[in-house]
Design an enzyme around this catalytic site. Structure first.
Site, mmCIF file in Angstrom:
data_model
loop_
_atom_site.group_PDB
_atom_site.id
_atom_site.type_symbol
_atom_site.label_atom_id
_atom_site.label_comp_id
_atom_site.label_asym_id
_atom_site.label_seq_id
_atom_site.Cartn_x
_atom_site.Cartn_y
_atom_site.Cartn_z
ATOM 1 C CE LYS A 1 -0.850 0.349 4.908
ATOM 2 N NZ LYS A 1 -2.014 0.267 5.983
ATOM 3 C CG PHE B 1 18.537 -5.317 22.218
ATOM 4 C CD1 PHE B 1 19.609 -4.147 22.041
ATOM 5 C CD2 PHE B 1 17.293 -5.417 21.764
ATOM 6 C CE1 PHE B 1 19.034 -3.313 20.959
ATOM 7 C CE2 PHE B 1 16.959 -4.335 20.733
ATOM 8 C CZ PHE B 1 17.737 -3.401 20.692
ATOM 9 C CD GLN C 1 7.456 -5.880 22.966
ATOM 10 O OE1 GLN C 1 7.909 -5.652 21.776
ATOM 11 N NE2 GLN C 1 7.906 -6.731 23.607
ATOM 12 C CG HIS D 1 9.624 0.058 22.966
ATOM 13 N ND1 HIS D 1 10.296 0.905 23.693
ATOM 14 C CD2 HIS D 1 10.344 -0.678 22.346
ATOM 15 C CE1 HIS D 1 11.621 0.660 23.532
ATOM 16 N NE2 HIS D 1 11.850 -0.423 22.633
ATOM 17 C CG LEU E 1 11.647 2.543 19.060
ATOM 18 C CD1 LEU E 1 10.833 2.113 20.382
ATOM 19 C CD2 LEU E 1 11.945 1.878 18.004
ATOM 20 C CD GLU F 1 15.110 -4.039 24.650
ATOM 21 O OE1 GLU F 1 13.955 -3.855 24.263
ATOM 22 O OE2 GLU F 1 15.641 -4.963 24.713
ATOM 23 N NE ARG G 1 11.828 -4.177 23.186
ATOM 24 C CZ ARG G 1 11.750 -4.060 22.048
ATOM 25 N NH1 ARG G 1 10.714 -4.514 21.211
ATOM 26 N NH2 ARG G 1 12.905 -3.529 21.280
ATOM 27 C CG HIS H 1 7.283 -1.510 19.955
ATOM 28 N ND1 HIS H 1 7.930 -0.327 19.270
ATOM 29 C CD2 HIS H 1 8.305 -2.462 19.819
ATOM 30 C CE1 HIS H 1 8.804 -0.670 18.589
ATOM 31 N NE2 HIS H 1 9.123 -2.029 18.930
ATOM 32 N NE ARG I 1 8.626 -7.845 18.827
ATOM 33 C CZ ARG I 1 9.954 -7.067 18.790
ATOM 34 N NH1 ARG I 1 11.092 -7.270 18.993
ATOM 35 N NH2 ARG I 1 9.510 -5.679 18.838
#
Lengths: 239, 565
Positions: B33, B117, B230, B232, B242, B245, B276, B341, B376
């Site tokens: 799109k 992370f 989720q 964030h 955002l 992280e 998270r 997120h 996640r």
């Protein structure tokens, strides 16, 4: 505030016109947020491209008070004006309102073979690349292909065959990538007035680039590489 | 009639990865799109996980440990075999991406650099400064250009045509041409991304309306684990952009208004690098307790990292702060708060990306394999999009090779296109009605108010009631402009219908799941309940409305244990 927005529906309208909207943006609103609010609250038919709203997708390039930029990265308050004039990118065909046809931009992009040309399959533990060499590429990979530079470039404006700043900078990004093995002929393809020698070095591309890519550095770099490549070839033939 | 063997819907990482792995002997096209490089994958920042063991502190890392972290991070709701597949394929995938031209940052000895992370036992997140999504998306697009893959850009898929439990075709709105067009294909891969903009506060792109998920659901394909959303931990105050992280991976602190590194109270070992769900909840708790600044945010402090590290590792974050908050993180802390997120749930597919409908596959955020379970880990979504995009391309090719004859459904497909056109026209011909953009804003507020970080039965029930009202309002929707070219009203109108389904699936799944697991926190059921709830929520649309069933998890190598970080 008054927002004066260019409207045009080529199938219906004879020529573009400006439509005025009165809208008070919230204190830290960007031009994109203001446009969305105007659309949502006043005129659902207003059309413009958008996606990420954080200056990384390159969708919302337009002309704001005469300056080519991303609507999402322009704060309304920074414009310091009671009137905000919004127009589509120049030198490209308007498809509807603020949406332009980027076909010439993408054609130029495709022409330079915009992909890494590394010879064999991946080395077992990946390519070994010097940290600093890889960082040299980083200046160019911040390009979001928003076409601000292409649209602002006076050469691209008068010569549709000119590859334009973004495509040339992209080619340079590959030419300096230590993993790339493209033949010299790939650079020679831009060794002409529709390539690196077309650039007028007025640096409009550097001025308007919202990501500080400085595409003209890439064009300059390609020129040096092409000259050096040719010199090497002559030197090899006539030792 | 436009005919393909395989149509891939979505031009982000999963869609491009699928296109690149599809057998080139088949006729394949990608429908998106937006222009593919405008897809939301471009906005991913921090990195992509693979146990390359390049980091000096990560020499012991293995794909098994990566799988364990992923499973523990998922609060044990991930399918363990799928998580193992993901982490095993991660390593060759990184080398392939590198070979395709991804400019990964390097360690001094020339190997791909890795950073720590959240929820990871070792630093295993590969990155290119803080623009990892951008370089991955651009590189995959470059490879697609190299292979002359056909794109239908700025085409919105509006309907899936299924006959006798077999995929038969699609209907799409060509924005530039202003027409609604039927397409036939023997196989389809949906890689349409997440639904972030069902929420008011989301880090996602404006275009992430998630209609692909709702469209599949409407076509009778089940959805899985939709209640797991989720949030964030770190989105920029005001804009919800955002803040990666990686800012914490590089050593950033979370500080409350009392000047404390409050993560000490919630995850004393991992601190800011807990997963998270835990960090987002901790921040929200601090804000709710009155320990936030101005009652609404906390600080992400990077100042001690120093100018050089910020400029080198987090230049994009600095740009965002400069341009969207008017502050320089070298000198001042960043005001942040949690925001929606990622969608762990999605179209119910197996580890081959196949759905119960023959010929219909899904990959990436719109799909739920599930490798992320109830939460996640950062750095696993880019990985999932690329790895399972590839799996989907291969599975669809195998399906096509299987010689499935396909079915004759030209008439149905053309009829569906005509029906949509007629419906749009009739909406346009109304005298007046609801403005779809305002309906969308109402939906976002509803979801943020009723299905956020902390949930309980009365609030979720209220959400469902308000959603029913919104559904009624949608029946009166009106198109103000012309139904021609670039009619974005029509785009949102079509997508909104599917968003209503997504919202209902989230609310219902959340209401029924009477436990707390990963991102799904029920204040009225604050404990994980493995005896009753170690199972996936499957929601299917029937004549009578949504029907929920549950699917037990296959037992895996790792027995559930308490998640302490």
């Amino acid at each position: 505030l008054t927002f004066k927005i260019l409207r045009f529906e080529p199938q219906r309208d004879e020529r573009p016109r400006f439509q005025l909207y009165s809208h008070e943006p919230k204190p830290q609103d960007t031009v994109l947020e203001a446009l969305k609010d105007i659309r949502d609250q006043q005129d659902p038919s207003l059309s413009f491209r958008y996606s990420c709203r954080e200056a990384v997708c390159g969708s919302c390039s337009m002309v704001i008070n005469g300056r080519i930029s991303l609507a999402c990265r322009t704060q309304v308050s920074d414009l310091g004006s009671d009137e905000v004039v919004i127009e589509p990118l120049p030198n490209l065909e308007i498809q509807k309102d603020l949406i332009v046809d980027l076909k010439p931009f993408w054609e130029a992009y495709r022409r330079i073979e915009p992909f890494l040309q590394a010879p064999e399959g991946p080395p077992e533990r990946g390519h070994q690349v010097d940290e600093k060499d890889m960082e040299r590429v980083f200046q160019y990979i911040t390009c979001i292909l928003c076409a601000c530079c292409y649209s602002a470039c006076p050469v691209a404006t008068r010569d549709g065959r000119y590859a334009g700043p973004a495509a040339l900078a992209k080619l340079y990004r590959f030419a300096i990538d230590p993993r790339d093995r493209r033949p010299f002929s790939s650079l020679e393809r831009v060794d002409g007035p529709d390539g690196v020698w077309g650039c007028d070095t007025v640096f409009r591309c550097n001025d308007v680039c919202p990501k500080d890519v400085r595409p003209a550095d890439g064009i300059e770099g390609l020129r040096r590489k092409i000259i050096a490549g040719k010199a090497k070839r002559i030197f090899r033939r006539e030792p | 009639m436009i005919r393909y063997d395989l149509l891939i819907v979505g031009g982000g990482l999963a869609g491009l990865s699928a296109a690149l792995s599809a057998d080139p002997k088949f006729k394949v096209a990608v429908i998106s799109k937006v222009h593919p490089i405008r897809s939301h994958s471009v906005a991913a920042q921090g990195g992509i996980n693979a146990a390359l063991a390049n980091h000096p502190d990560g020499a012991e890392d293995t794909c098994d440990l990566h799988a364990f972290d992923t499973i523990k991070g998922s609060d044990y709701l991930a399918d363990q075999d799928a998580a193992e597949l993901l982490t095993r394929l991660a390593i060759p995938t990184m080398y392939e991406l590198d070979h395709w031209g991804v400019p990964f940052s390097r360690f001094p000895k020339g190997t791909i650099a890795q950073r720590p992370f959240g929820g990871a036992g070792f630093p295993r997140t590969c990155y290119a400064a803080d623009r990892t999504g951008q370089v991955l998306l651009h590189t995959l697009y470059e490879q697609a250009v190299r292979r002359n893959i056909v794109f239908y850009e700025e085409w919105l898929v509006t309907d899936i045509i299924i006959r006798d439990r077999k995929l038969a075709g699609l209907v799409a709105y060509d924005l530039a041409g202003g027409e609604i067009i039927p397409l036939r294909a023997r196989a389809v891969i949906f890689a349409t991304g997440g639904y972030g903009r069902v929420y008011q506060k989301s880090t996602n792109a404006y275009i992430n309306l998630g209609s692909g998920i709702g469209m599949a659901y409407k076509a009778g394909i089940p959805l899985k684990d939709m209640e797991f959303v989720q949030f964030h931990p770190t989105s920029l105050l005001g804009k919800n952009i955002l803040i990666t992280e990686a800012a914490r991976g590089e050593g950033g602190y979370l500080i409350n208004a009392k000047g404390r590194r409050f993560m000490e109270d919630y995850a004393s070992k991992a601190m800011e690098l807990a997963p998270r769900d835990i960090v987002a909840r901790s921040i929200q708790r601090e804000i709710d307790k009155g320990n936030g600044f101005e009652g609404q945010y906390v600080h992400l402090d990077l100042r001690h990292l120093g100018r050089e590290k910020i400029l080198k590792r987090l230049p994009g974050i600095r740009d965002i702060c400069l341009h969207f908050a008017g502050l320089d993180p070298i000198d001042r802390p960043i005001p942040i708060l949690p925001a929606q997120h990622y969608s762990m749930g999605g179209i119910d597919v197996d580890a081959t990306c196949a759905s119960p409908v023959e010929g219909f596959f899904a990959a990436g955020e719109c799909a739920c394999v599930s490798v992320h379970g109830a939460n996640r880990l950062g750095g696993n979504s880019l990985l999932e999009a690329i790895v399972f995009g590839k799996v989907a391309g291969e599975s669809a090719s195998a399906y096509l090779r299987g010689g499935s004859a396909g079915i004759d459904a030209d008439r149905e497909t053309a009829e569906a296109a005509r029906a949509l056109m007629a419906r749009m026209r009739s909406i346009h011909e109304r005298e007046a009605g609801e403005n779809v953009f305002q309906l969308l804003n109402r939906l976002k507020r509803l979801m943020s108010d009723t299905a956020g970080i902390f949930r309980d039965a009365p609030t979720l029930s209220r959400g469902l009631e308000e959603l029913a009202e919104l559904r009624e309002a949608y029946r009166r929707v009106f198109i103000y402009g012309n139904c021609g070219r670039y009619c974005q009203e029509m785009v949102v109108l079509v997508e909104f219908e599917h968003m209503l389904e997504i919202a209902e699936a989230i609310l219902l799944g959340a209401l029924r799941r009477e436990e707390t697991r990963g991102s799904h926190f029920r204040t009225d059921f604050p404990k994980r309940d493995d005896a009753a709830w170690l199972k996936h929520t499957i929601i299917t649309r029937s004549e009578k409305g949504p029907a929920i069933t549950y699917r037990d998890l296959k037992p895996g190598r790792y027995a559930p244990q308490e998640r302490v970080y």
